[in-house]
Design a protein around this motif. Sequence first.
Motif, PDB file in Angstrom:
ATOM      1  N   LEU A 129      39.877  31.836  46.324  1.00 36.39           N
ATOM      2  CA  LEU A 129      39.436  33.224  46.485  1.00 36.39           C
ATOM      3  C   LEU A 129      39.900  33.831  47.806  1.00 36.39           C
ATOM      4  O   LEU A 129      39.953  35.058  47.941  1.00 36.39           O
ATOM      5  N   ARG A 185      39.525  35.441  40.677  1.00 37.21           N
ATOM      6  CA  ARG A 185      39.948  35.851  42.027  1.00 37.21           C
ATOM      7  C   ARG A 185      40.211  37.353  42.075  1.00 37.21           C
ATOM      8  O   ARG A 185      39.826  38.053  43.017  1.00 37.21           O
ATOM      9  N   VAL A 227      36.951  39.378  42.185  1.00 33.23           N
ATOM     10  CA  VAL A 227      36.329  39.354  43.515  1.00 33.23           C
ATOM     11  C   VAL A 227      37.002  40.363  44.431  1.00 33.23           C
ATOM     12  O   VAL A 227      36.337  41.117  45.151  1.00 33.23           O
ATOM     13  N   TRP A 228      38.324  40.428  44.386  1.00 33.81           N
ATOM     14  CA  TRP A 228      39.038  41.352  45.267  1.00 33.81           C
ATOM     15  C   TRP A 228      38.936  42.801  44.808  1.00 33.81           C
ATOM     16  O   TRP A 228      39.027  43.725  45.628  1.00 33.81           O
TER      17      TRP A 228
END
Length: 308
Positions: free
Chosen positions: A30, A285, A288-289
């Motif tokens: 991550l 990932r 999350v971003w």
Amino acid sequence: MLLAALVAQNDPAAILASIAELSWRLAIVLCFPVTLVMVFDTLGWRFAFLRDGVAFRTLVTARLAGEAFNVATPTAALGGEAVKAWLLRGVVPLAASVPSVIVAKTTITIAQGLFLLVGVALAWSSALPGSPLLYGMLWLLAVETVALAGFVFAQTRGMFAWGGRLLAQLGVPPAGGSEALGRIDDVLARFYRGAPLRLALSIGFHLIAWLLGSLETWLILRFLGVEVSLTTATVIEAFGAAIRFATFVIPASLGALEGGFVATFAALGLGTTPAVAFSLVRRLREAVWVAIGLGAFTLMRPRAEPAA
């Protein structure tokens, strides 16, 4: 949904077990190397301005927000570019910010094409000689090259003024008037004709960011227990980049990208279950971003609104 179908057809229990094995290493995925990718892509945007005038931290925050909109909204990966320019309204005039996002979009796509060329060369020499998938990537590379050449040519020939005149003829006068569009065209023409070093640096930094994506692919696969070389990881990532280019109208290339990874993994003899597990880790990932980017938008929005 294609993604759900791929999961259902490729042993969901094995996929979840593979992802669960990441354990604490998921935190690494991550954060690394995606943080470095963001830094180098922001440097690529910084050199897409005709001259320096925006703090690097501001560019990072605006880029985080813009990329979140590119991924999360059905705007053909273009809505986020408008968000980036809008968030800089209180820092630089639109005649500087709008050309910068156009140039940066161009240079990141040029770097993507160069990265695909690297992937094709590696696949040709080692991984997939004579594969139909390889020939498909060559066709995509040719299409991308022609499209980019036309786009750069249009940027140096007053595409905004032409578009403004077309809108006016259709009874929809452009916001800001034709004079503002002419200023954007002028900055674009001056950049391509008078700033070759900045153009090369922008392409170079974006290319480094694409290459770092290969490192992320290699790292995720190692964590999932799939032993691959960095060369193979580069082929996988480069082919994925080509699929993203071909399916840019689909938000985040959802489903299409996963299907492309399944085809690539199968051609490389890695199996389809690892391909789906890899895709899901990348999507996690990405989610999350996107959340981080939306948070960045919330922080920058009050500064941009008074200028609007």
